[in-house]
Design a protein around this motif. Structure first.
Motif, PDB file in Angstrom:
ATOM      1  N   LEU A 152      37.532  32.810  44.524  1.00 28.01           N
ATOM      2  CA  LEU A 152      38.626  33.874  44.284  1.00 28.01           C
ATOM      3  C   LEU A 152      38.340  34.567  42.783  1.00 28.01           C
ATOM      4  O   LEU A 152      38.398  35.726  42.655  1.00 28.01           O
ATOM      5  N   ILE A 153      37.852  33.994  41.816  1.00 30.66           N
ATOM      6  CA  ILE A 153      37.197  34.666  40.575  1.00 30.66           C
ATOM      7  C   ILE A 153      36.239  35.578  40.691  1.00 30.66           C
ATOM      8  O   ILE A 153      36.071  36.642  40.371  1.00 30.66           O
ATOM      9  N   GLU A 154      35.162  35.281  41.790  1.00 26.46           N
ATOM     10  CA  GLU A 154      34.091  36.099  41.841  1.00 26.46           C
ATOM     11  C   GLU A 154      34.214  37.135  43.044  1.00 26.46           C
ATOM     12  O   GLU A 154      33.710  38.404  42.526  1.00 26.46           O
ATOM     13  N   HIS A 155      35.127  37.111  43.649  1.00 21.84           N
ATOM     14  CA  HIS A 155      35.654  38.124  44.681  1.00 21.84           C
ATOM     15  C   HIS A 155      36.875  39.052  44.555  1.00 21.84           C
ATOM     16  O   HIS A 155      37.276  40.007  44.994  1.00 21.84           O
ATOM     17  N   TYR A 156      37.797  38.095  44.185  1.00 20.08           N
ATOM     18  CA  TYR A 156      39.301  38.580  44.186  1.00 20.08           C
ATOM     19  C   TYR A 156      39.802  38.493  42.727  1.00 20.08           C
ATOM     20  O   TYR A 156      41.165  38.204  42.697  1.00 20.08           O
ATOM     21  N   LEU A 157      39.238  38.700  41.561  1.00 23.22           N
ATOM     22  CA  LEU A 157      39.790  38.379  40.324  1.00 23.22           C
ATOM     23  C   LEU A 157      40.891  39.389  40.039  1.00 23.22           C
ATOM     24  O   LEU A 157      41.908  38.928  39.515  1.00 23.22           O
ATOM     25  N   ASP A 158      40.853  40.598  40.485  1.00 30.51           N
ATOM     26  CA  ASP A 158      41.835  41.607  40.216  1.00 30.51           C
ATOM     27  C   ASP A 158      43.168  41.300  40.775  1.00 30.51           C
ATOM     28  O   ASP A 158      44.303  41.488  40.443  1.00 30.51           O
ATOM     29  N   GLU A 159      42.848  40.850  42.231  1.00 23.39           N
ATOM     30  CA  GLU A 159      43.935  40.271  42.957  1.00 23.39           C
ATOM     31  C   GLU A 159      45.059  39.132  42.585  1.00 23.39           C
ATOM     32  O   GLU A 159      46.001  38.830  42.864  1.00 23.39           O
TER      33      GLU A 159
END
Length: 479
Positions: free
Chosen positions: A219-226
């Motif tokens: 999640l941090i690597e690919h969806y941090l903004d979300e």
């Protein structure tokens, strides 16, 4: 094609920590405020735990019972059917393990106003013990000096590389290699270039068995903004993972520190409460733990008795909470025992510092204390990080007493801290208007048998916050 079947024998070793020991390790690395918060949460969530009435007790008297090592208590999992069904006398009489102190030390006469350590000082101390080559240490110092208050790297790699020239002509790859090591100093994640890198460094240092660690990293690597803007259900729909899985990963992420440098920010209203007190006694230096370190938890008798009458899920719930409460009480006892043992070993080795100040500091590595206390080196690291010792010389973090060794002409060695003290003394007594150059300081120290390079003297001088001889000369001329 014929299908071949067969058996293979494979030998291997795997370390599996009991839940109790994992909890004891986790408690040991918490500082005083973090420990208090953890225990407050445990008291709120576990009805089997309650706070005992405060008494004049000292954690210095915490010792393993019957001469056994408290770690042995974690070797076998607690089984209620092996004892009285719900009671274990070891837990019922736990407060008796904390004996009364007949004469409380007069701590007030040792109180001072310690200066809070800056982030740069904290990192430079670790760099001194990191066994860097001369070039890599110069890179590490450049990185540390380029950090902002929040711990993030303010300069880009090209700027760092240029700042080292012409003395050190390094490549970007060499800067990146040292940067990776600095990022794993304490606090982990410092010197990151952005939030994503900071969080990824921290989550990747978590134990591999940490629940939801892999998903948290994803999640941090690919969806941090979300992650910061969506609810778990919406994030689950976006990523394709289940809501419970997302909740677990978010719980891991929330435990990370997005601004690791801020904990070292200066605040005049902050003050330190020591974990350990050291004071002179009839038999030498005495060590006492702060009595506030242990809140004297105990089992709630009413709920313990209720277990016998409970049925079904209620009984299972109460038995599980009972086991958790017993583990926590034992883990606290082990934490205090380890902290006191480490502190006593440090005090025995650094008696010269207590008597003469920095000039009497002896070389000391965490490995040496680990061997004396008979624990792993990582245990010493956890026990000394964020824990403070109050001495007649002031209040210091326990890690302050560790220092690398500087060789002398006669084959002995002195600590880097003692060398800095001698260096500071030489500069303080230099002729007014005629400051000693770094080379002159090297020669003065060599006369005392200390073999240091001019570059090392310059580094120590900078760490002491002392300007070079040219600047000192200009300052001396000012009216």
């Amino acid at each position: 094609m014929a299908l071949q079947t067969g058996l293979k024998l494979k030998l291997g070793q795997k370390l599996k920590l009991a839940p109790q020991l994992r909890q004891a390790i986790a408690l040991l690395q918490l500082n005083r405020l973090e420990l208090r918060e953890h225990l407050e949460q445990a008291l709120e969530s576990n009805p089997l735990l309650e706070l005992d009435a405060p008494e004049a007790v000292s954690e210095a008297d915490v010792e393993p019972r019957d001469g056994t090592d408290p770690v042995d208590d974690f070797a076998d999992e607690y089984r209620a059917d092996d004892r009285d069904e719900y009671h274990d006398e070891r837990w019922n009489d736990l407060p008796e393990g904390f004996s009364e102190v007949a004469e409380t030390p007069d701590y007030d006469r040792f109180i001072s106003d310690p200066a809070q350590e800056s982030l740069a000082q904290h990192l430079l101390w670790q760099a001194n013990l990191a066994h860097f080559s001369e070039q890599d240490e110069a890179i590490a110092r450049a990185i540390i000096y380029a950090l902002g208050e929040d711990g993030y790297l303010a300069d880009d790699l090209a700027t760092l590389r240029a700042s080292l020239a012409p003395e050190y002509l390094v490549s970007i790859d060499e800067v990146v290699a040292v940067l990776g090591r600095v990022q794993h100093f304490e606090p982990v994640g410092v010197a990151a270039r952005n939030l994503r890198e900071c969080l990824l460094i921290q989550v990747r240092t978590l134990p591999s068995e940490t629940p939801s660690r892999g998903l948290a990293e994803h999640l941090i690597e690919h969806y941090l903004d979300e992650v910061g803007g969506l609810e778990a259900a919406a994030l689950a729909r976006r990523t394709g993972f289940g809501t419970e899985e997302i909740d677990g990963a978010l719980a891991v992420i929330r435990r990370l520190d997005p601004r690791p440098g801020l904990r070292y920010g200066r605040d005049d209203e902050n003050y330190l409460v020591p974990d350990v007190y050291v004071f002179p006694g009839d038999d030498g230096w005495q060590v006492r733990l702060n009595r506030d370190n242990d809140p004297r938890l105990r089992l709630n008798d009413a709920y313990v008795k209720m277990i016998k009458k409970a049925l079904g899920e209620d009984k299972s719930y109460l038995k599980e909470r009972l086991k958790e409460a017993q583990w926590l009480i034992s883990s606290l006892e082990l934490r205090n025992h380890t902290l006191r043992s480490v502190a006593e070993a440090i005090v025995r080795h650094q008696a010269g510092f207590l008597e003469h100040g920095d000039i009497g500091m002896q070389p000391l590595l965490q490995k040496e204390i680990a061997e004396r206390v008979d624990v792993h080196e990582s245990t010493v690291s956890r026990a000394t990080t964020g824990k403070f010792m109050h001495t007649p010389r002031g209040t210091f973090e326990l890690k302050y007493f560790f220092s690398g060794a500087i060789p002398t002409r006669d084959g002995r060695s002195v600590s880097a801290t003692a060398v800095k003290a001698r260096l500071e003394r030489l500069i303080a007594t230099e002729p007014v208007g005629k400051p000693l150059s770094d080379q002159a300081l090297v020669e003065r120290l060599a006369a005392d048998g200390l073999l240091l390079a001019r570059r090392t003297v310059a580094k120590y001088r900078e760490q002491l916050g002392i300007p070079n001889s040219a600047r000192r000369r200009r300052e001396a001329r000012r009216p």
